[in-house]
Design a protein around this motif. Structure first.
Motif, PDB file in Angstrom:
ATOM      1  N   ALA A 619      -6.666 -20.576   3.509  1.00 27.87           N
ATOM      2  CA  ALA A 619      -8.040 -21.067   3.535  1.00 27.87           C
ATOM      3  C   ALA A 619      -8.392 -21.658   4.901  1.00 27.87           C
ATOM      4  O   ALA A 619      -9.527 -21.550   5.362  1.00 27.87           O
ATOM      5  N   LEU A 620      -7.395 -22.273   5.560  1.00 24.70           N
ATOM      6  CA  LEU A 620      -7.621 -22.839   6.893  1.00 24.70           C
ATOM      7  C   LEU A 620      -7.665 -21.762   7.970  1.00 24.70           C
ATOM      8  O   LEU A 620      -8.330 -21.925   8.997  1.00 24.70           O
ATOM      9  N   ALA A 621      -6.916 -20.688   7.764  1.00 20.31           N
ATOM     10  CA  ALA A 621      -6.853 -19.608   8.760  1.00 20.31           C
ATOM     11  C   ALA A 621      -7.035 -18.274   8.044  1.00 20.31           C
ATOM     12  O   ALA A 621      -6.079 -17.503   7.882  1.00 20.31           O
ATOM     13  N   PRO A 622      -8.241 -18.001   7.608  1.00 19.89           N
ATOM     14  CA  PRO A 622      -8.454 -16.777   6.816  1.00 19.89           C
ATOM     15  C   PRO A 622      -8.223 -15.487   7.601  1.00 19.89           C
ATOM     16  O   PRO A 622      -8.039 -14.435   7.004  1.00 19.89           O
ATOM     17  N   ASP A 623      -8.225 -15.590   8.914  1.00 24.44           N
ATOM     18  CA  ASP A 623      -8.044 -14.389   9.724  1.00 24.44           C
ATOM     19  C   ASP A 623      -6.613 -14.233  10.240  1.00 24.44           C
ATOM     20  O   ASP A 623      -6.365 -13.343  11.054  1.00 24.44           O
ATOM     21  N   ASP A 624      -5.717 -15.063   9.768  1.00 26.86           N
ATOM     22  CA  ASP A 624      -4.324 -14.987  10.230  1.00 26.86           C
ATOM     23  C   ASP A 624      -3.589 -13.934   9.400  1.00 26.86           C
ATOM     24  O   ASP A 624      -3.354 -14.126   8.192  1.00 26.86           O
ATOM     25  N   PRO A 625      -3.216 -12.823   9.999  1.00 26.71           N
ATOM     26  CA  PRO A 625      -2.574 -11.762   9.207  1.00 26.71           C
ATOM     27  C   PRO A 625      -1.189 -12.155   8.700  1.00 26.71           C
ATOM     28  O   PRO A 625      -0.761 -11.701   7.640  1.00 26.71           O
ATOM     29  N   ARG A 626      -0.492 -13.006   9.460  1.00 24.48           N
ATOM     30  CA  ARG A 626       0.840 -13.412   8.996  1.00 24.48           C
ATOM     31  C   ARG A 626       0.749 -14.244   7.718  1.00 24.48           C
ATOM     32  O   ARG A 626       1.558 -14.086   6.801  1.00 24.48           O
ATOM     33  N   VAL A 646      -4.293  -7.382  -2.227  1.00 24.06           N
ATOM     34  CA  VAL A 646      -5.465  -7.794  -1.459  1.00 24.06           C
ATOM     35  C   VAL A 646      -5.047  -8.473  -0.156  1.00 24.06           C
ATOM     36  O   VAL A 646      -5.591  -8.202   0.929  1.00 24.06           O
ATOM     37  N   GLN A 647      -4.037  -9.357  -0.265  1.00 25.73           N
ATOM     38  CA  GLN A 647      -3.571 -10.063   0.924  1.00 25.73           C
ATOM     39  C   GLN A 647      -2.863  -9.118   1.894  1.00 25.73           C
ATOM     40  O   GLN A 647      -3.030  -9.209   3.120  1.00 25.73           O
ATOM     41  N   PHE A 648      -2.084  -8.192   1.355  1.00 28.28           N
ATOM     42  CA  PHE A 648      -1.407  -7.231   2.225  1.00 28.28           C
ATOM     43  C   PHE A 648      -2.416  -6.343   2.952  1.00 28.28           C
ATOM     44  O   PHE A 648      -2.212  -5.977   4.115  1.00 28.28           O
ATOM     45  N   GLU A 649      -3.502  -6.000   2.252  1.00 27.13           N
ATOM     46  CA  GLU A 649      -4.529  -5.191   2.892  1.00 27.13           C
ATOM     47  C   GLU A 649      -5.183  -5.968   4.039  1.00 27.13           C
ATOM     48  O   GLU A 649      -5.469  -5.413   5.107  1.00 27.13           O
ATOM     49  N   ARG A 650      -5.426  -7.266   3.850  1.00 29.97           N
ATOM     50  CA  ARG A 650      -5.988  -8.102   4.927  1.00 29.97           C
ATOM     51  C   ARG A 650      -5.061  -8.121   6.134  1.00 29.97           C
ATOM     52  O   ARG A 650      -5.494  -7.969   7.287  1.00 29.97           O
ATOM     53  N   ALA A 651      -3.794  -8.322   5.859  1.00 36.75           N
ATOM     54  CA  ALA A 651      -2.823  -8.360   6.959  1.00 36.75           C
ATOM     55  C   ALA A 651      -2.732  -7.009   7.655  1.00 36.75           C
ATOM     56  O   ALA A 651      -2.630  -6.928   8.891  1.00 36.75           O
ATOM     57  N   HIS A 652      -2.810  -5.964   6.854  1.00 36.69           N
ATOM     58  CA  HIS A 652      -2.675  -4.621   7.422  1.00 36.69           C
ATOM     59  C   HIS A 652      -3.881  -4.259   8.275  1.00 36.69           C
ATOM     60  O   HIS A 652      -3.745  -3.563   9.302  1.00 36.69           O
ATOM     61  N   ALA A 654      -5.491  -6.266  10.158  1.00 41.34           N
ATOM     62  CA  ALA A 654      -5.300  -6.934  11.448  1.00 41.34           C
ATOM     63  C   ALA A 654      -4.181  -6.283  12.257  1.00 41.34           C
ATOM     64  O   ALA A 654      -4.244  -6.244  13.490  1.00 41.34           O
ATOM     65  N   ASN A 655      -3.157  -5.786  11.557  1.00 42.69           N
ATOM     66  CA  ASN A 655      -2.009  -5.167  12.238  1.00 42.69           C
ATOM     67  C   ASN A 655      -1.718  -3.809  11.603  1.00 42.69           C
ATOM     68  O   ASN A 655      -0.733  -3.644  10.879  1.00 42.69           O
ATOM     69  N   PRO A 656      -2.562  -2.829  11.860  1.00 41.58           N
ATOM     70  CA  PRO A 656      -2.373  -1.534  11.186  1.00 41.58           C
ATOM     71  C   PRO A 656      -1.099  -0.815  11.614  1.00 41.58           C
ATOM     72  O   PRO A 656      -0.672   0.111  10.929  1.00 41.58           O
ATOM     73  N   ASP A 657      -0.508  -1.220  12.722  1.00 43.62           N
ATOM     74  CA  ASP A 657       0.704  -0.551  13.196  1.00 43.62           C
ATOM     75  C   ASP A 657       1.978  -1.269  12.783  1.00 43.62           C
ATOM     76  O   ASP A 657       3.068  -0.904  13.248  1.00 43.62           O
ATOM     77  N   PRO A 659       4.900  -1.625  10.639  1.00 45.39           N
ATOM     78  CA  PRO A 659       5.527  -0.775   9.619  1.00 45.39           C
ATOM     79  C   PRO A 659       5.927  -1.539   8.369  1.00 45.39           C
ATOM     80  O   PRO A 659       5.912  -0.984   7.269  1.00 45.39           O
ATOM     81  N   ALA A 660       6.289  -2.824   8.518  1.00 45.16           N
ATOM     82  CA  ALA A 660       6.684  -3.602   7.337  1.00 45.16           C
ATOM     83  C   ALA A 660       5.520  -3.752   6.374  1.00 45.16           C
ATOM     84  O   ALA A 660       5.679  -3.621   5.148  1.00 45.16           O
ATOM     85  N   LEU A 661       4.320  -4.015   6.920  1.00 50.55           N
ATOM     86  CA  LEU A 661       3.148  -4.138   6.060  1.00 50.55           C
ATOM     87  C   LEU A 661       2.791  -2.796   5.418  1.00 50.55           C
ATOM     88  O   LEU A 661       2.400  -2.736   4.243  1.00 50.55           O
ATOM     89  N   THR A 662       2.934  -1.733   6.183  1.00 48.40           N
ATOM     90  CA  THR A 662       2.631  -0.410   5.630  1.00 48.40           C
ATOM     91  C   THR A 662       3.537  -0.098   4.449  1.00 48.40           C
ATOM     92  O   THR A 662       3.085   0.382   3.395  1.00 48.40           O
ATOM     93  N   ARG A 663       4.819  -0.363   4.591  1.00 43.95           N
ATOM     94  CA  ARG A 663       5.761  -0.086   3.495  1.00 43.95           C
ATOM     95  C   ARG A 663       5.514  -0.994   2.301  1.00 43.95           C
ATOM     96  O   ARG A 663       5.623  -0.573   1.148  1.00 43.95           O
ATOM     97  N   GLN A 664       5.151  -2.259   2.604  1.00 45.82           N
ATOM     98  CA  GLN A 664       4.891  -3.166   1.488  1.00 45.82           C
ATOM     99  C   GLN A 664       3.683  -2.699   0.688  1.00 45.82           C
ATOM    100  O   GLN A 664       3.693  -2.730  -0.556  1.00 45.82           O
ATOM    101  N   LEU A 665       2.660  -2.237   1.378  1.00 37.89           N
ATOM    102  CA  LEU A 665       1.502  -1.699   0.671  1.00 37.89           C
ATOM    103  C   LEU A 665       1.868  -0.439  -0.109  1.00 37.89           C
ATOM    104  O   LEU A 665       1.363  -0.204  -1.218  1.00 37.89           O
ATOM    105  N   LEU A 666       2.743   0.371   0.454  1.00 37.33           N
ATOM    106  CA  LEU A 666       3.221   1.552  -0.254  1.00 37.33           C
ATOM    107  C   LEU A 666       3.861   1.155  -1.577  1.00 37.33           C
ATOM    108  O   LEU A 666       3.525   1.693  -2.652  1.00 37.33           O
ATOM    109  N   TYR A 667       4.751   0.161  -1.522  1.00 39.07           N
ATOM    110  CA  TYR A 667       5.488  -0.191  -2.734  1.00 39.07           C
ATOM    111  C   TYR A 667       4.613  -0.927  -3.746  1.00 39.07           C
ATOM    112  O   TYR A 667       4.768  -0.746  -4.945  1.00 39.07           O
ATOM    113  N   VAL A 668       3.700  -1.770  -3.248  1.00 39.95           N
ATOM    114  CA  VAL A 668       2.838  -2.500  -4.182  1.00 39.95           C
ATOM    115  C   VAL A 668       1.887  -1.531  -4.876  1.00 39.95           C
ATOM    116  O   VAL A 668       1.680  -1.623  -6.098  1.00 39.95           O
ATOM    117  N   HIS A 669       1.315  -0.608  -4.133  1.00 39.35           N
ATOM    118  CA  HIS A 669       0.435   0.364  -4.778  1.00 39.35           C
ATOM    119  C   HIS A 669       1.221   1.247  -5.758  1.00 39.35           C
ATOM    120  O   HIS A 669       0.704   1.645  -6.810  1.00 39.35           O
TER     121      HIS A 669
END
Length: 968
Positions: A619-626, A646-652, A654-657, A659-669
């Motif tokens: 809530a304090l840093a809504p744009d922080d992808p980490r 939803v949170q992983f998509e926000r992070a992704h 900000a950092n579309p490249d 790979p850890a976020l990409t794989r996490q979204l793969l597994y969550v979906h």
């Protein structure tokens, strides 16, 4: 004022020259010899007088003749030589000489008196009162130096006014002057003047005598009364007044005179006297017209200097206009500077500096320009002579240029800066060069000059170099500070080194630098920075020590303090670290603090509290992808994958490249059952890995990447597949209980199966990733007759597969079996089945391996089937281990071993039958149909296997099979 003492001395010397009784050594007449000639004659006259006194006729006459030869028209040399002739008994020669002198000075009274005396016959005058005898006795007294006796002869009534007395009086005047009896000489001259018997030369002599006696007023009266206004008298009078320090009187006197000197030395003395009174009457010096160029230059120089001192620019300009433009450049420089003509002043300075030895003027000229406010012209002058080679004041010039650069850096053009950046040839010169660049704030230039990193540079320059490297080149900046600290260790440099080393992530050096700074010299901010450094290098105990010192010195315990305190306390006491973080967030809610607190809470098993902390951080840093990613993991831990995605998509975003976020979204979906979205992320993950390496290239890391790529491609292929088809056929030489998917527990010599399977979209079946598939199959066997071809007693099976566990390959099935022919051996039945397959590691799975030349493949298969109508239960355990040897891409040859156990619980009390056997086989595997994103979707297998049964409910213990399978 400089007075011409040599000239004054020479004048006095000639004025007081010694005289023989009938000679006068006073002021020379206009037709007489020059002063230089007098200077040459004087020593011979003196030597002659001494020889006469000694009675040496030969020397006396020789010296006087030599003087006469040097000044053949001088009445003085004539009188001297005539008297010597007379004294030594040669009156005829004396008379002849005096007659000859009449051609040059016919009106000289001394000459007339001497001729009269010389013409007098020789008589005994010891007691004779005649004038000629009195004169003779008087001359003898003068020769003996007895002025009183000679004066007594003159005091006799009427004698002084006789021709003989007049000659004696003239001789007495000269002798009195010679012997220093100036008062007696003055008295006689006054009497002669009263009797109007003074010659022009004697008036001049008396004038000089009055000046020597200090009777200036009398001398002025004599000058005005007798017309003594020759340049020599004017100069003598002016000099006397100057000697008596009568500046005002001298100024008034010189204002009334405009002498035209025939000697440049006399004129120079007059100009010097004018300069002496110029402070009060400057117009006198400026108004005088000099006839000699050297004196005109002197007059102009003094006038210009005085005029500039009183600010009379007009006078300066007028005096300089009389002289060539190439003269008095220093004065012209000063005038231009005074009148604000800075460009012209610089031009004059440049000419002065360019002259031989002119480089010595560079220091004062540039200083005067700078002091007058002409900084730009001073800078141009200095740059014109830069780098001051051979100038003894080079150090001061470098410093002055640095001062100008500090005050007006904008005046230095790009060309100037480029020139100043060029390294000079020696370390001392570069050391002088660097302060200029520092004043210009030209860090590029400093780095360029100090590129050699010479050990000869002092600590201050190393520190300056460190300041210049700064954040641009942190490693070099750290090196520069280290060199500065090595040469001159102090707290200031050590502090700079510590901060820079920390910036360069050289935490060990930073910590060492902080340890070299006494705590008493550290500011609170330094103590906090030191603690931060210690934490960066995993030294919490050291950090706690500095934080304790910070608190003991009264440092403010704000949120930053508690943040560092928490990190220092965490390894020793996580609960205390949590309390520290609670203090920090109470003072200043910071996303970092909440994130750290969440990590501690998660580690302590407080998943819900960790989620709350991360929600506050987000809530304090809504744009922080980490933070968004961390919050996504927290939602997963609390069982809310829909919120996590939803949170992983926000992070992704900000950092579309990443790979850890990409794989996490793969597994969550995938977990959510959104196979299409999961497949899209699988393709993106494949793209992030880049192209596959050539076979045999790269090391272990490359092999891991290639295998990971293949795994993602397999997942991408699986997620995109709805239909799956299988065909399986086994041809044997005898009946066997080999495990088969067609009819568990049924023994065949040969069998065949064709199956089609459709996998439902998980979102249509509950919204999770559990697989639900409908299938239909036809299978048949070799029949009761043991035919080779499996075409007998076909059965149709229709059912549903359900894969309840995402991480395990366990399948639950229900199938309705119906005979597809008219065989009396087949019946309708319902089969309930549970099966599982494990390889226990992806490295030994039997799917294609993207790396290596081959791999061990194993598979453990368990199958439990229950036939409801037949009331029969079948249990099968099957294990196979083989070595997959790659032939080419997509092909292997696999020798393998095979072990199997089958147990059948028969209905109607028929008992429990078992079969345990082992086999050895050789299998050829073909994978095909791969694309950029899909692994091989199809596989074709041909194998030959021999089996031996260790225990069996069948008749034959040995069997050989030909096995053909395909999947697509």
């Amino acid at each position: 004022m400089k007075r011409p003492w040599a000239t004054r001395y020479a004048m006095a010397l000639f004025a007081m020259a010694p005289a023989w009784p009938l000679c006068a050594a006073g002021q020379e007449s206009a037709i007489d010899s020059s002063r230089y000639r007098q200077f040459m004659v004087y020593p011979h006259r003196q030597a002659g007088y001494a020889a006469v006194r000694a009675g040496d006729e030969h020397v006396a006459i020789a010296e006087f003749e030599r003087a006469r030869a040097l000044a053949p028209q001088s009445v003085d040399t004539a009188l001297d030589l005539a008297e010597a002739y007379r004294h030594f008994g040669h009156p005829a020669r004396a008379q002849k000489l005096l007659d000859e002198q009449r051609r040059y000075t016919p009106n000289d009274p001394r000459l007339r008196a001497a001729r009269s005396v010389a013409a007098t016959p020789a008589v005994d005058c010891s007691r004779d009162g005649r004038p000629v005898c009195r004169a003779k006795r008087g001359f003898d007294d003068l020769q003996a130096g007895d002025l009183a006796k000679a004066q007594a002869e003159l005091d006799v009534a009427d004698f002084a006014r006789s021709p003989e007395g007049l000659a004696l009086r003239h001789a007495l005047v000269q002798r009195a002057i010679y012997l220093g009896d100036l008062q007696r000489a003055d008295a006689q001259l006054a009497d002669l003047d009263a009797d109007d018997k003074l010659s022009a030369d004697e008036r001049g002599q008396w004038f000089n005598l009055l000046l020597q006696l200090g009777r200036l007023d009398a001398a002025r009266q004599l000058q005005s009364r007798r017309g003594l206004d020759a340049p020599a008298q004017d100069l003598a009078m002016a000099q006397a007044m100057a000697d008596h320090n009568d500046r005002k009187g001298l100024a008034a006197y010189m204002a009334s005179r405009q002498p035209a000197f025939t000697s440049d030395k006399d004129e120079r003395q007059w100009v010097n006297l004018l300069a002496w009174v110029a402070h009060d009457r400057p117009q006198l010096l400026a108004g005088y017209t000099s006839h000699y160029p050297a004196n005109a230059a002197l007059q102009a120089r003094v006038s210009v200097s005085l005029a500039m001192a009183r600010g009379d620019s007009a006078m300066v300009q007028r005096m300089l206009s009389r002289l060539p433009d190439s003269s008095f450049r220093e004065d012209r420089f000063g005038l231009d500077l005074q009148q604000g003509r800075y460009a012209e002043a610089r031009q004059q300075a440049e000419v002065l500096v360019s002259q031989p030895e002119g480089h010595h003027l560079l220091d004062p000229l540039s200083y005067r320009l700078m002091d007058a406010g002409a900084g730009g012209e001073a800078e141009q002058l200095l740059l014109g002579a830069y780098p001051f080679a051979g100038n003894p004041n080079a150090s001061a010039l470098f410093s002055r240029l640095a001062v100008l650069a500090e005050k007006q850096p904008a005046r230095f053009s790009a060309d100037d800066r480029a020139r100043l950046r060029r390294p000079l040839e020696s370390v001392p010169l570069r050391m002088a060069q660097i302060p200029i660049l520092a004043a210009l704030r030209d860090c590029d230039g400093i780095r360029q000059v100090m590129v050699d990193l010479s050990p000869g540079y002092p600590a201050e320059l190393w520190r300056q170099l460190g300041d210049c490297y700064g954040n641009d080149r942190p490693g070099l900046a750290e090196y520069a500070y280290a060199e500065a600290n090595k040469r001159k260790p102090d707290s200031k440099v050590a502090r700079a080194l510590a901060y820079q080393a920390y910036s360069a992530q050289d935490y060990a050096t930073a910590l060492q630098a902080w340890r070299s700074v006494p705590a008493a010299h550290m500011q609170p901010t330094d103590l906090m920075a030191a603690a931060t450094t210690a934490l960066a290098i995993d030294q919490p105990a050291v950090a706690r020590s500095w934080l304790d010192t910070y608190a003991a010195h009264g440092g403010q315990r704000d949120h930053r303090y508690w943040w560092l305190r928490a990190q220092a306390d965490e390894p020793r006491d996580p609960a205390l670290a949590g309390a520290d973080l609670e203090n920090a967030v109470a003072m200043h809610p910071d996303p970092r603090y909440y994130a750290r607190l969440a990590a501690l809470q998660s580690h302590a098993g407080e998943a819900q509290q960790a989620l709350v902390s991360l929600q506050r951080a987000s809530a304090l840093a809504p744009d922080d992808p980490r933070l968004a990613a961390s919050l996504g993991y927290a939602y997963l831990q609390t069982g809310a994958p829909d919120k996590a995605v939803v949170q992983f998509e926000r992070a992704h975003q900000a950092n579309p490249d990443d790979p850890a976020l990409t794989r996490q979204l793969l597994y969550v979906h995938q977990q959510l059952g959104d196979d299409a979205q999961a497949q899209a992320y699988a393709a993106q993950a494949i793209d992030q890995l880049g192209p596959a390496a050539d076979a045999g290239s790269g090391g272990t890391a490359q092999e891991d990447e290639d295998q990971e790529r293949y795994t993602l491609r397999r997942l991408h292929e699986d997620l995109g597949r709805k239909w799956r088809f299988n065909a399986d056929m086994t041809l044997g030489d005898t009946v066997s209980s080999a495990a088969n998917a067609a009819a568990p527990g049924v023994s065949y010599r040969s069998y065949m199966q064709l199956e089609a399977q459709y996998r439902f979209d998980p979102r249509l079946t509950g919204g999770d990733a559990n697989t639900l598939a409908a299938y239909a199959r036809i299978f048949a066997g070799s029949g009761a007759s043991g035919s080779v071809w499996p075409v007998h007693s076909p059965m149709l099976g229709v059912g549903v597969h359900w894969k309840p566990l995402l991480s395990q390959n366990v399948v639950l099935s229900i199938e309705q079996q119906t005979p597809a022919g008219n065989s009396r051996d087949t019946h309708n039945d319902t089969m309930l089945r549970a099966s599982g397959s494990w390889s226990f590691s992806p490295r030994i799975a039997d799917d294609w391996h993207a790396t290596g030349s081959g791999w061990f493949a194993q598979n453990f298969y368990v199958d439990v089937a229950r036939y409801l109508r037949a009331r029969q239960t079948v249990f099968t355990a099957d294990y196979q281990l083989g070595w997959q040897r790659k032939l080419v891409d997509g092909q292997t040859i696999e020798p393998y071993v095979h072990m199997q156990y089958t147990g059948i619980d028969r209905a109607h009390g028929a008992g429990y039958a078992r079969d345990a056997r082992a086999g050895v086989g050789l299998q050829w595997n073909l994978w095909y149909g791969e694309t950029r994103y899909d692994a091989y979707p199809h596989r074709f297998i041909v194998a030959v296997e021999g089996q031996h049964a260790f225990t069996s409910y069948l008749r034959e213990n040995n069997a050989v099979f030909l096995i053909v399978r395909t999947q697509w």
